[in-house]
Design a protein around this motif. Structure first.
Motif, mmCIF file in Angstrom:
data_model
loop_
_atom_site.group_PDB
_atom_site.id
_atom_site.type_symbol
_atom_site.label_atom_id
_atom_site.label_comp_id
_atom_site.label_asym_id
_atom_site.label_seq_id
_atom_site.Cartn_x
_atom_site.Cartn_y
_atom_site.Cartn_z
ATOM 1 N N LYS A 72 -0.243 8.983 -2.667
ATOM 2 C CA LYS A 72 0.118 9.061 -4.083
ATOM 3 C C LYS A 72 1.527 8.553 -4.374
ATOM 4 C CE LYS A 72 -2.825 13.128 -4.667
ATOM 5 N NZ LYS A 72 -2.889 14.547 -5.062
ATOM 6 N N VAL A 73 2.197 7.999 -3.373
ATOM 7 C CA VAL A 73 3.613 7.649 -3.517
ATOM 8 C C VAL A 73 3.920 6.311 -2.857
ATOM 9 C CG1 VAL A 73 5.936 8.350 -2.763
ATOM 10 C CG2 VAL A 73 4.352 10.062 -3.609
ATOM 11 N N LEU A 74 4.802 5.533 -3.522
ATOM 12 C CA LEU A 74 5.385 4.324 -2.930
ATOM 13 C C LEU A 74 6.879 4.563 -2.758
ATOM 14 C CD1 LEU A 74 3.864 1.415 -5.062
ATOM 15 C CD2 LEU A 74 3.233 2.084 -2.741
ATOM 16 N N ARG A 75 7.398 4.182 -1.587
ATOM 17 C CA ARG A 75 8.847 4.257 -1.350
ATOM 18 C C ARG A 75 9.358 2.850 -1.093
ATOM 19 N NH1 ARG A 75 10.466 8.235 3.135
ATOM 20 N NH2 ARG A 75 12.406 7.233 2.604
ATOM 21 N N HIS A 76 10.394 2.477 -1.848
ATOM 22 C CA HIS A 76 10.990 1.153 -1.713
ATOM 23 C C HIS A 76 12.414 1.273 -1.185
ATOM 24 C CE1 HIS A 76 7.666 -0.483 -3.940
ATOM 25 N NE2 HIS A 76 7.969 0.221 -5.013
ATOM 26 N N ILE A 102 14.056 3.943 -3.857
ATOM 27 C CA ILE A 102 13.313 4.487 -4.989
ATOM 28 C C ILE A 102 12.007 5.045 -4.453
ATOM 29 C CG2 ILE A 102 12.011 3.950 -7.091
ATOM 30 C CD1 ILE A 102 13.939 1.728 -7.665
ATOM 31 N N THR A 103 11.668 6.253 -4.869
ATOM 32 C CA THR A 103 10.360 6.823 -4.590
ATOM 33 C C THR A 103 9.669 6.999 -5.931
ATOM 34 O OG1 THR A 103 11.242 8.024 -2.676
ATOM 35 C CG2 THR A 103 9.110 8.761 -3.546
ATOM 36 N N ALA A 104 8.485 6.392 -6.054
ATOM 37 C CA ALA A 104 7.717 6.472 -7.295
ATOM 38 C C ALA A 104 6.368 7.103 -7.010
ATOM 39 C CB ALA A 104 7.532 5.082 -7.896
ATOM 40 N N ALA A 105 6.002 8.073 -7.826
ATOM 41 C CA ALA A 105 4.695 8.717 -7.705
ATOM 42 C C ALA A 105 3.708 7.988 -8.603
ATOM 43 C CB ALA A 105 4.786 10.188 -8.118
ATOM 44 N N CYS A 106 2.498 7.867 -8.152
ATOM 45 C CA CYS A 106 1.422 7.298 -8.961
ATOM 46 C C CYS A 106 0.847 8.452 -9.785
ATOM 47 C CB CYS A 106 0.353 6.677 -8.070
ATOM 48 S SG CYS A 106 -0.949 5.843 -8.977
ATOM 49 N N VAL A 107 0.855 8.303 -11.096
ATOM 50 C CA VAL A 107 0.393 9.389 -11.953
ATOM 51 C C VAL A 107 -0.584 8.876 -13.009
ATOM 52 C CG1 VAL A 107 2.556 10.683 -11.680
ATOM 53 C CG2 VAL A 107 2.256 9.180 -13.652
ATOM 54 N N ARG A 108 -1.337 9.794 -13.521
ATOM 55 C CA ARG A 108 -2.227 9.525 -14.649
ATOM 56 C C ARG A 108 -1.982 10.630 -15.670
ATOM 57 N NH1 ARG A 108 -7.006 8.713 -12.094
ATOM 58 N NH2 ARG A 108 -6.452 6.541 -11.871
ATOM 59 N N GLU A 131 -4.234 9.562 -6.560
ATOM 60 C CA GLU A 131 -4.316 8.569 -5.484
ATOM 61 C C GLU A 131 -3.970 7.187 -6.046
ATOM 62 O OE1 GLU A 131 -5.406 9.042 -2.149
ATOM 63 O OE2 GLU A 131 -5.371 11.205 -2.528
ATOM 64 N N ILE A 132 -3.243 6.421 -5.278
ATOM 65 C CA ILE A 132 -2.919 5.054 -5.687
ATOM 66 C C ILE A 132 -4.225 4.260 -5.737
ATOM 67 C CG2 ILE A 132 -1.735 2.919 -5.028
ATOM 68 C CD1 ILE A 132 0.373 4.734 -3.628
ATOM 69 N N PRO A 133 -4.531 3.637 -6.887
ATOM 70 C CA PRO A 133 -5.781 2.877 -6.999
ATOM 71 C C PRO A 133 -5.880 1.758 -5.955
ATOM 72 C CG PRO A 133 -4.841 3.232 -9.165
ATOM 73 C CD PRO A 133 -3.811 3.681 -8.159
ATOM 74 N N GLN A 134 -7.106 1.473 -5.571
ATOM 75 C CA GLN A 134 -7.367 0.477 -4.532
ATOM 76 C C GLN A 134 -6.791 -0.896 -4.875
ATOM 77 O OE1 GLN A 134 -8.756 1.537 -1.599
ATOM 78 N NE2 GLN A 134 -8.061 -0.457 -0.851
ATOM 79 N N ARG A 135 -6.759 -1.251 -6.163
ATOM 80 C CA ARG A 135 -6.244 -2.570 -6.547
ATOM 81 C C ARG A 135 -4.787 -2.744 -6.134
ATOM 82 N NH1 ARG A 135 -4.140 -1.676 -12.242
ATOM 83 N NH2 ARG A 135 -4.632 0.509 -12.557
ATOM 84 N N PHE A 136 -4.011 -1.648 -6.068
ATOM 85 C CA PHE A 136 -2.637 -1.699 -5.572
ATOM 86 C C PHE A 136 -2.627 -1.678 -4.051
ATOM 87 C CE2 PHE A 136 -2.181 0.120 -9.823
ATOM 88 C CZ PHE A 136 -1.181 -0.678 -10.350
ATOM 89 N N ARG A 137 -3.452 -0.810 -3.476
ATOM 90 C CA ARG A 137 -3.515 -0.681 -2.015
ATOM 91 C C ARG A 137 -3.927 -1.989 -1.346
ATOM 92 N NH1 ARG A 137 -2.891 3.661 0.435
ATOM 93 N NH2 ARG A 137 -2.590 5.617 -0.618
#
Length: 152
Positions: free
Chosen positions: A90-94, A111-117, A129-135
């Motif tokens: 659920k998270v991306l870290r850059h 930067i840590t960004a959470a994927c949210v809806r 969960e990070i959608p598959q299109r990003f994964r």
């Protein structure tokens, strides 16, 4: 799959303090700009379009930090290097590095960004969960790229 993005920028007068040096807070703006450019390079926007439907997500920051090594000055060109440090469910870290043109490391941020809806009823954000299109397009950088390089 992408794990690295690089772009060049220039210090604007409005970015500087009275000494003509980039004010520390502006590095956070630079980090956001390179993050958005990275998303665009993959065919996305940091803001999902309204027609994304149930898959529409946002990326609020849950952490941001920056360490400073060498000043950037008014009119100076510099390179922003974004490395995907980690992809969790659920998270991306850059990891973002700012390089002077002589390859001196000026600053290094994270930067840590959470994927949210957003819930359609309560309007509260919930981590998802990070959608598959990003994964399918984003992966973590190899460990050797994440190690802090020798400074000049």
């Amino acid at each position: 799959m992408a794990h690295r993005f690089v772009c060049t920028d220039r210090v604007h007068f409005s970015d500087t303090d009275m000494a003509g040096i980039v004010h520390f807070s502006n590095f956070f703006r630079y980090m956001e700009r390179v993050e958005h450019a990275f998303f665009r390079s993959l065919g996305f926007s940091i803001v999902d379009p309204a027609d994304a439907g149930a898959e529409r997500v946002g990326w609020p920051r849950v952490h941001a930090s920056c360490d400073y090594m060498a000043p950037l000055h008014f009119e100076e060109e510099f390179e922003c290097e974004l490395l995907v440090e980690e992809v969790r469910s659920k998270v991306l870290r850059h990891l973002i590095r700012f390089w002077k043109m002589d390859r001196t490391l000026a600053a290094e941020g994270r930067i840590t960004a959470a994927c949210v809806r957003r819930d359609p009823v309560t309007h509260k954000m919930k981590a998802v969960e990070i959608p598959q299109r990003f994964r399918d397009k984003i992966e973590a950088a190899p460990p050797e790229l994440l190690q802090r390089p020798d400074r000049k």
